[in-house]
Design an enzyme around this catalytic site. Structure first.
Site, PDB file in Angstrom:
ATOM      1  CE1 TYR A  73     -47.420  -9.020  -1.179  1.00 15.18           C
ATOM      2  CE2 TYR A  73     -45.704  -9.252  -2.791  1.00 15.18           C
ATOM      3  CZ  TYR A  73     -46.511  -9.812  -1.771  1.00 15.18           C
ATOM      4  OH  TYR A  73     -45.920 -10.702  -1.007  1.00 15.18           O
ATOM      5  CE1 TYR A 118     -44.752 -17.127   8.136  1.00 13.38           C
ATOM      6  CE2 TYR A 118     -44.921 -15.084   9.370  1.00 13.38           C
ATOM      7  CZ  TYR A 118     -45.114 -15.792   8.214  1.00 13.38           C
ATOM      8  OH  TYR A 118     -45.843 -15.109   7.141  1.00 13.38           O
ATOM      9  CG  PHE A 119     -38.133 -17.139   6.576  1.00 10.36           C
ATOM     10  CD1 PHE A 119     -37.102 -16.476   7.162  1.00 10.36           C
ATOM     11  CD2 PHE A 119     -38.599 -17.099   5.218  1.00 10.36           C
ATOM     12  CE1 PHE A 119     -36.214 -15.723   6.286  1.00 10.36           C
ATOM     13  CE2 PHE A 119     -37.763 -16.261   4.227  1.00 10.36           C
ATOM     14  CZ  PHE A 119     -36.535 -15.709   4.892  1.00 10.36           C
ATOM     15  CB  ALA A 120     -42.271 -12.785   7.565  1.00 12.20           C
ATOM     16  CE1 TYR A 121     -42.642 -15.123   0.038  1.00  9.66           C
ATOM     17  CE2 TYR A 121     -42.159 -16.797   2.028  1.00  9.66           C
ATOM     18  CZ  TYR A 121     -42.832 -16.473   0.893  1.00  9.66           C
ATOM     19  OH  TYR A 121     -43.661 -17.090   0.285  1.00  9.66           O
ATOM     20  N   GLY A 122     -42.441 -11.603   2.630  1.00 11.75           N
ATOM     21  CA  GLY A 122     -43.547 -10.566   1.813  1.00 11.75           C
ATOM     22  C   GLY A 122     -43.754  -9.647   2.878  1.00 11.75           C
ATOM     23  CB  SER A 123     -47.094  -8.095   2.883  1.00  9.64           C
ATOM     24  OG  SER A 123     -47.994  -9.131   3.359  1.00  9.64           O
ATOM     25  CD  GLU A 181     -49.934 -14.191   4.450  1.00  7.13           C
ATOM     26  OE1 GLU A 181     -50.451 -14.357   3.213  1.00  7.13           O
ATOM     27  OE2 GLU A 181     -49.178 -13.537   4.925  1.00  7.13           O
TER      28      GLU A 181
END
Length: 239
Positions: free
Chosen positions: A139, A11-16, A94
């Site tokens: 954020y 899983y690729f996370a780019y935000g919080s 999410e």
């Protein structure tokens, strides 16, 4: 790096979710592996419509096209290898797919330059760049902190730090306007969050009828903000 093990996935996370305080502490997700990676085909944008006056714009991904400004650059983040159960919890956290949809893209791992398929989240709706709203300092602080914790490339950290944010004016008129907006729409937001918990399936997704209802409420809220509330009390999105 591969995605052959069906009991887990990247899983690729780019935000919080880059921030450990959000991902592992608050959401209690326990990754099997963690790797810094980038998706060269997409760039970070703020095309997820949030809540005016609080979090107007949230992080999303936009495909990089030929002719785009060369300063845009690919999105950098963290690839977590998760069990399928934990991945379902991520989707639920999410919003059960109400704002995002799951897509499979190719990520390049910083450690050795290898590539692997990763699942990540992009906006359900293709919002025109001209309609994007600014993220809040709160954020962006999560993204900046997560990038620092993971030691993302310095150039990318600087890009995040330079991102414009929504800075509300300090006036009684604006404060009263925010309070009156929140008095109704924050209650709606709470009901939506409760609905996600109630109606999500085992993979963290909510049914189609719920998405339709959410979309109606989301656009009603933004139309109310753009054409009614902001005319009286001031804009709550930085535009």
């Amino acid at each position: 790096m591969n995605d052959k093990d069906e009991s887990s996935c990247w899983y690729f996370a780019y935000g919080s979710n880059m921030s450990a305080s959000v991902f592992t502490t608050r959401r209690k997700i326990q990754p099997l592996e963690t790797e810094v990676a980038c998706i060269k085909s997409h760039t970070l944008c703020f095309n997820i419509m949030g809540v005016p006056y609080s979090d107007p714009g949230m992080g999303g991904l936009r495909k990089i096209n030929k002719g785009d400004d060369t300063r845009i650059g690919p999105v950098v983040g963290v690839a977590y290898r998760l069990s399928r159960e934990e991945f379902g919890r991520v989707i639920a956290s999410e919003g059960g797919g109400i704002a995002y949809k799951v897509v499979k893209l190719a990520a390049t791992f910083e450690k050795d330059g290898s590539t692997a398929p990763v699942y990540t989240l992009i906006g359900r709706h293709d919002i025109d760049p001209s309609y994007e709203r600014l993220p809040s300092p709160r954020y962006m602080g999560l993204l900046i902190r997560g990038a620092r914790e993971l030691n993302l490339p310095q150039s990318y950290q600087e890009k995040l730090a330079s991102q414009l944010t929504f800075r509300p004016p300090q006036s009684l008129r604006y404060t009263a306007g925010k309070w009156s907006f929140d008095a109704f729409w924050k209650r709606v937001q709470y009901c939506i969050e409760q609905g996600v918990r109630t109606f999500k399936d085992d993979e963290g997704h909510v049914p189609a009828w719920f998405l339709t209802g959410f979309d109606c409420l989301l656009w009603t809220m933004w139309i109310h903000h753009d054409y009614v509330h902001s005319k009286i009390w001031g804009r709550g999105d930085g535009r």
